[in-house]
Design a protein around this motif. Sequence first.
Motif, mmCIF file in Angstrom:
data_model
loop_
_atom_site.group_PDB
_atom_site.id
_atom_site.type_symbol
_atom_site.label_atom_id
_atom_site.label_comp_id
_atom_site.label_asym_id
_atom_site.label_seq_id
_atom_site.Cartn_x
_atom_site.Cartn_y
_atom_site.Cartn_z
ATOM 1 N N UNK A 165 -8.110 7.095 10.736
ATOM 2 C CA UNK A 165 -7.935 5.670 10.437
ATOM 3 C C UNK A 165 -6.551 5.386 9.879
ATOM 4 N N UNK A 166 -6.072 6.258 8.975
ATOM 5 C CA UNK A 166 -4.755 6.039 8.374
ATOM 6 C C UNK A 166 -3.644 6.195 9.402
ATOM 7 N N UNK A 167 -3.821 7.141 10.333
ATOM 8 C CA UNK A 167 -2.800 7.306 11.378
ATOM 9 C C UNK A 167 -2.718 6.067 12.266
ATOM 10 N N UNK A 168 -3.863 5.420 12.508
ATOM 11 C CA UNK A 168 -3.848 4.173 13.278
ATOM 12 C C UNK A 168 -3.063 3.090 12.529
ATOM 13 N N UNK A 169 -3.228 3.039 11.201
ATOM 14 C CA UNK A 169 -2.491 2.060 10.395
ATOM 15 C C UNK A 169 -0.999 2.318 10.512
ATOM 16 N N UNK A 170 -0.593 3.561 10.376
ATOM 17 C CA UNK A 170 0.836 3.898 10.438
ATOM 18 C C UNK A 170 1.417 3.580 11.812
ATOM 19 N N UNK A 175 1.751 1.009 4.162
ATOM 20 C CA UNK A 175 2.225 2.311 4.663
ATOM 21 C C UNK A 175 2.026 3.370 3.582
ATOM 22 N N UNK A 176 2.388 3.016 2.346
ATOM 23 C CA UNK A 176 2.237 3.961 1.230
ATOM 24 C C UNK A 176 0.769 4.342 1.049
ATOM 25 N N UNK A 177 -0.113 3.343 1.121
ATOM 26 C CA UNK A 177 -1.544 3.620 0.952
ATOM 27 C C UNK A 177 -2.067 4.501 2.078
ATOM 28 N N UNK A 178 -1.596 4.292 3.301
ATOM 29 C CA UNK A 178 -2.031 5.124 4.426
ATOM 30 C C UNK A 178 -1.609 6.573 4.224
ATOM 31 N N UNK A 179 -0.374 6.771 3.776
ATOM 32 C CA UNK A 179 0.070 8.140 3.498
ATOM 33 C C UNK A 179 -0.756 8.771 2.369
ATOM 34 N N UNK A 190 -6.327 -2.367 5.834
ATOM 35 C CA UNK A 190 -6.901 -1.291 6.624
ATOM 36 C C UNK A 190 -6.607 0.069 6.020
ATOM 37 N N UNK A 191 -5.471 0.195 5.390
ATOM 38 C CA UNK A 191 -5.136 1.456 4.724
ATOM 39 C C UNK A 191 -6.124 1.732 3.598
ATOM 40 N N UNK A 192 -6.531 0.651 2.910
ATOM 41 C CA UNK A 192 -7.531 0.824 1.845
ATOM 42 C C UNK A 192 -8.858 1.321 2.427
ATOM 43 N N UNK A 193 -9.224 0.824 3.608
ATOM 44 C CA UNK A 193 -10.459 1.292 4.245
ATOM 45 C C UNK A 193 -10.364 2.783 4.547
ATOM 46 N N UNK A 194 -9.173 3.230 5.009
ATOM 47 C CA UNK A 194 -8.985 4.667 5.257
ATOM 48 C C UNK A 194 -9.118 5.450 3.966
ATOM 49 N N UNK A 195 -8.538 4.901 2.897
ATOM 50 C CA UNK A 195 -8.602 5.576 1.597
ATOM 51 C C UNK A 195 -10.051 5.676 1.109
ATOM 52 N N UNK A 196 -10.810 4.620 1.319
ATOM 53 C CA UNK A 196 -12.215 4.625 0.893
ATOM 54 C C UNK A 196 -13.050 5.641 1.675
#
Length: 868
Positions: free
Chosen positions: A29-34, A43-47, A11-17
């Motif tokens: 989206x990344x905050x939801x992952x965290x 976690x690293x990818x979300x940040x 899911x973090x990758x989806x936020x990154x995309x």
Amino acid sequence: MPDSTDAGAGNAQAALDTVQRCPRDAITAAQRVLAAGPADDERSTAHRAIGLALRELNDLPGALRHLRRAVRTAGTARAAALARMSLGYVLANAGRTAAALRAVTAALPELTGTDAGRARMQRGVVLHYRGRYDEAVRDYGHAIDIAQRDGDLLLEARARNNRGLLNAHRGTAGGADDLSRAAAVFRELGLDLAAADARWNGGIAAGQRGDIAAALRCFAAVGEEYRRLAVPRPALLLDRVELLLSVPLVDEAVQVAAVAIRELRRRGMASDLAEALLAQARAALLAGDLDTATAAAAAARTRFRRQGRRTWAAFARHVELRAEFRRGTRTPALFRAMVRTADQLDATGWRDPALITRIDAGLLAAAAGRTDRARDLFATAARTRGRGTAPRRAQGWYALALWRQLDGDESGAARALRRGLAVLDRHRTSLGATELRAHSGAYGQELAAEGLDIAVRAGAPARVLAWAERWRANTLRMRSALPPDDPDLVAALAELRMVSGLLGDAVLADRPVRALRGRQARLEHRIRDLARRVPGGSGVLAPPTVDALAERLGPRVLVELVAHGDRLRAVLVRDGRASLHDLGPLTEAARLARWHRFGLRRLITTGDSAAARAGAAHAATALDSQLFDPLRRRLADRALVIVPVGVLHGVGWAGLPTCAGRAVTVAPSATVWLAADQREAAVGPPVLASGPRLPAGQAEVRRLARVLPGSRLLTGADATADALTTALDGAGMVHIAAHGTFRADNPQFSTLELAGGPLFAYEWERVARPPGCVVLSACESGLTGLRPGDEIMGFAAVLLALGTRCLIATVLPVPAEPTTALMLDLHRRMRAGAQPAPALADAQRAFVASGDGTARATAAAFVCLGAG
């Protein structure tokens, strides 16, 4: 702008995309992952996603915080390396390029495949910021090779975008192709923001090629896309400054640079802030503000050096040195610094500033008697005359002329200068908009001045005339290129007319006007952009010969005033012969012209008095003596065609003793006068129009209707801007009695007040068949804004460029009711067959004879422009 790149997991990758589609959605989206307590790598990818999204939103401190967390929370070497790669990109944006290079380089050994390709591209971005362009291009190329091998379209597009931008800035081939391919791939992948960035970079590439109209169209279209995406891009103000400086639209560049500095400082964007300070320095240098140029360039240079950007520091040093040279400094230390800086700029790809610095160094060496050294510098600079943008090639021809002069070859120098001005003429035709053409005259100043100097030293009047004409009022030597059916421009002007009307009503009613003024400013900005996006058109008329002028002049005498250094000179053409005359200090003539205008204005606005009459008469006598005493024997009592210079464009000529009662035609240049005099005037029925809040104007045109039977009359609610613009088309004569406002800041926004709102000078460029003769019984309707090269802007410029043969207008405010008698007499005389200039002179003489000092000043306010 250079582009960044990333990958992640789950899911973090989806936020990154999502970062390049919608940064705010990516953060959510990344905050939801965290919040879900993910594993370390996710976690690293979300940040990373949050950090890069904040970078897109220009929050660099927040971006750095999250990217450092991404490095700390990574569970694997690969995730940590990817985080360092992203951190390096944002550190570069923050101006910390040394730390950025360390971070990205440290990431490379831990990455393979497309990850390694992304890191290569990211290191290219950092090298790009540091001015290590060849290395950056190599890294971008490696990234593209890896992307093509592994079928990674996104990586290929990002690397092409960055390489295309860098090559566009360096003037290297292939930049436009890379950018076009990148934009197409981003669109295919649904990455709207990235596609917009690549398209914006395409606008930069167009500007670097010298296609200003295409660049403006691109910036306007992509600006709308950024607004749709709700993504702020303050750094893009720098690209706009660069484009404005390339015209150069100096005043606007100064304003935009100040806004960029304020925004970038507020957002902590240190790298872009340093570039904004350099842009401010360059704009100030062109504006002649040497103190600001020096201070801003020094501040920029300090920041560049701290950021490890030595190439940019050399550019800033170039601006400092130019400012010092223009102050008059001529020392060995300055010469050495110039040569050293020119070499540094050449070595790092900044060829244009290197060329200018080298020419300045050559001039300094020549002044110091170091002829051999000057010859070498000019020879090196002259090699650029065959390549690059038009201003760069023109500078190369200028350098060749200076080189030939050192060898005593003045005829060869003159040929080189003519070649350089011809290059600029072709460039000017590509700038379709009148405003751009008018400002572009700044580029020919040095070449024309050098050619004029050669001709004056030779004592050759015909050659002095030719050189004066090559740089004078070039905009009017071309047909206006504004399309008559541009719906966006028509709509914007109509909205501005409405807003201007509301603003006027609010001012009269003492209501708040701040919101309306803001809306007016935004509309004027949009109209300027729309008008500037016109493609180029026709060629340029060649300067006329003395024989060609003499054939049309007949018994008339042409007096062309010429600024030569600090002297005012005149070329006089009479009976097929030209003579050259020194009229004294230029500054004194300018001072007397301002004094004369003040005296006439005082008589008109405060009423007749002995003191006002004496002041105006004294100024008129002094100015008349300087301008005409050296010419008097040759003038006799003949009709005159006068080509003014500088502030003398605003002179009320009929108020000078030599011109009073004499037929006087005023023209922006001899070339423009000759073309107008040869033109067949339109023969449609007369048009008479009056504006609101001017009862005397309505009475004036109704009385004129009796003098001119068959006229089309526009008064009251019928006298709208649209109705008048339509009526102008093909009219033989047009008379307008209305309140007029001259806009010195942008003469194309000068107005005539009509029913439903003002008519702007911009709008008359839409007329397909220009009227033959136009009489503007409106305050200051004959005033013009002046740009380098005695380029004029305003109603007179628009009408003469369209092809109107003659314009009678005022250069001062005039009282409404007394003016009517003068206008009725003028039209009676023209109706009886008199040409406009003699008709105006006779009407002025009769008007003055029947009145007082105020009548004399009112008569003097009217001038006959074009071909009378």
